[in-house]
Motif scaffolding. Structure first.
Motif, PDB file in Angstrom:
ATOM      1  N   THR A   5      36.335  40.769  39.478  1.00 16.63           N
ATOM      2  CA  THR A   5      36.807  39.572  38.764  1.00 16.63           C
ATOM      3  C   THR A   5      37.242  38.462  39.712  1.00 16.63           C
ATOM      4  O   THR A   5      37.176  37.291  39.364  1.00 16.63           O
ATOM      5  CB  THR A   5      37.982  39.930  37.837  1.00 16.63           C
ATOM      6  N   TRP A   6      37.657  38.798  40.895  1.00 17.95           N
ATOM      7  CA  TRP A   6      38.184  37.816  41.839  1.00 17.95           C
ATOM      8  C   TRP A   6      37.120  37.192  42.727  1.00 17.95           C
ATOM      9  O   TRP A   6      37.385  36.218  43.445  1.00 17.95           O
ATOM     10  CB  TRP A   6      39.230  38.475  42.748  1.00 17.95           C
ATOM     11  N   GLU A  62      36.226  33.305  42.630  1.00 22.20           N
ATOM     12  CA  GLU A  62      37.304  32.486  43.172  1.00 22.20           C
ATOM     13  C   GLU A  62      37.200  32.385  44.695  1.00 22.20           C
ATOM     14  O   GLU A  62      37.318  31.307  45.277  1.00 22.20           O
ATOM     15  CB  GLU A  62      38.641  33.129  42.783  1.00 22.20           C
ATOM     16  N   THR A  73      45.512  29.696  42.587  1.00 23.71           N
ATOM     17  CA  THR A  73      44.295  30.089  41.887  1.00 23.71           C
ATOM     18  C   THR A  73      44.663  31.067  40.774  1.00 23.71           C
ATOM     19  O   THR A  73      45.706  31.723  40.833  1.00 23.71           O
ATOM     20  CB  THR A  73      43.282  30.733  42.853  1.00 23.71           C
ATOM     21  N   ASN A  74      43.807  31.169  39.782  1.00 29.35           N
ATOM     22  CA  ASN A  74      44.148  31.938  38.574  1.00 29.35           C
ATOM     23  C   ASN A  74      44.255  33.443  38.790  1.00 29.35           C
ATOM     24  O   ASN A  74      45.149  34.083  38.250  1.00 29.35           O
ATOM     25  CB  ASN A  74      43.112  31.666  37.476  1.00 29.35           C
ATOM     26  N   ILE A  75      43.368  34.017  39.566  1.00 32.38           N
ATOM     27  CA  ILE A  75      43.325  35.476  39.670  1.00 32.38           C
ATOM     28  C   ILE A  75      44.092  35.990  40.886  1.00 32.38           C
ATOM     29  O   ILE A  75      44.973  36.833  40.759  1.00 32.38           O
ATOM     30  CB  ILE A  75      41.861  35.964  39.699  1.00 32.38           C
ATOM     31  N   LEU A  76      43.773  35.466  42.062  1.00 36.99           N
ATOM     32  CA  LEU A  76      44.394  35.985  43.280  1.00 36.99           C
ATOM     33  C   LEU A  76      45.708  35.281  43.635  1.00 36.99           C
ATOM     34  O   LEU A  76      46.377  35.702  44.560  1.00 36.99           O
ATOM     35  CB  LEU A  76      43.411  35.869  44.458  1.00 36.99           C
ATOM     36  N   ARG A  77      46.007  34.223  42.927  1.00 36.58           N
ATOM     37  CA  ARG A  77      47.249  33.473  43.154  1.00 36.58           C
ATOM     38  C   ARG A  77      47.318  32.908  44.576  1.00 36.58           C
ATOM     39  O   ARG A  77      48.379  32.839  45.185  1.00 36.58           O
ATOM     40  CB  ARG A  77      48.485  34.323  42.847  1.00 36.58           C
TER      41      ARG A  77
END
Length: 165
Positions: free
Chosen positions: A44-45, A48, A122-126
């Motif tokens: 999922t990441w 990104e 960022t949305n997934i990994l911050r």
């Protein structure tokens, strides 16, 4: 002609960062394909990280292109001008590119500061967004240094060439 220490350092930085980002992009993409289609477990990441690597690689690659004179030049119109105007056009284009790089660097610097102050990630990994924008700002600085160095080299080399004729 011997390169200055600054230009050698800029060359080392932009080439190194470009090589790392490009290599990581290829390796992660292959890994993502294997995970998605062979293991049936998509990452999922990955998108990104790929996006960050593409942006960074593009800008640091642009810096290399400035140093190596790798940008395209359409001189059909300039060739139609008298020879004496060629130098004027070259200087005008050089100044225009320099002003564009300074403006882009300024805007990216402002965006970096804004993202830092806003604390966006960022949305997934911050991953803090200012890190991505700081890389673009830094690459633009390297592009500017390369552009000035190549421009000075061309100006003085052409000046010597013109005096020899």
């Amino acid at each position: 002609m011997k390169k200055s220490k600054i230009i050698r350092t800029v060359s080392w930085l932009d080439t190194g960062i470009f090589m790392v980002t490009s290599t990581l992009l290829v390796l992660l993409t292959v890994y993502g394909v294997i995970m998605r289609y062979c293991i049936k477990s998509p990452l999922t990441w990955l998108e990104e990280v790929q996006m960050i690597l593409i942006v960074q690689g593009s800008f640091f690659g642009g810096s290399i292109a400035f140093r190596e004179r790798g940008h395209i030049c359409v001189d059909l119109l300039v060739d139609a001008f008298p020879k004496k105007l060629h130098r004027v056009v070259d200087v005008f284009v050089w100044v225009l590119v320099l002003l564009s790089l300074l403006f882009i660097g300024y805007l990216e610097g402002q965006r970096t500061i804004s993202q830092f102050l806003n604390g966006r990630c960022t949305n997934i990994l911050r991953i803090p967004m200012y890190l991505d924008y700081a890389g673009v700002t830094f690459a633009t600085l390297l592009m500017t240094i390369n552009h000035v160095a190549v421009g000075c080299e061309d100006f003085f080399m052409k000046g010597e060439k013109d005096n020899a004729e």
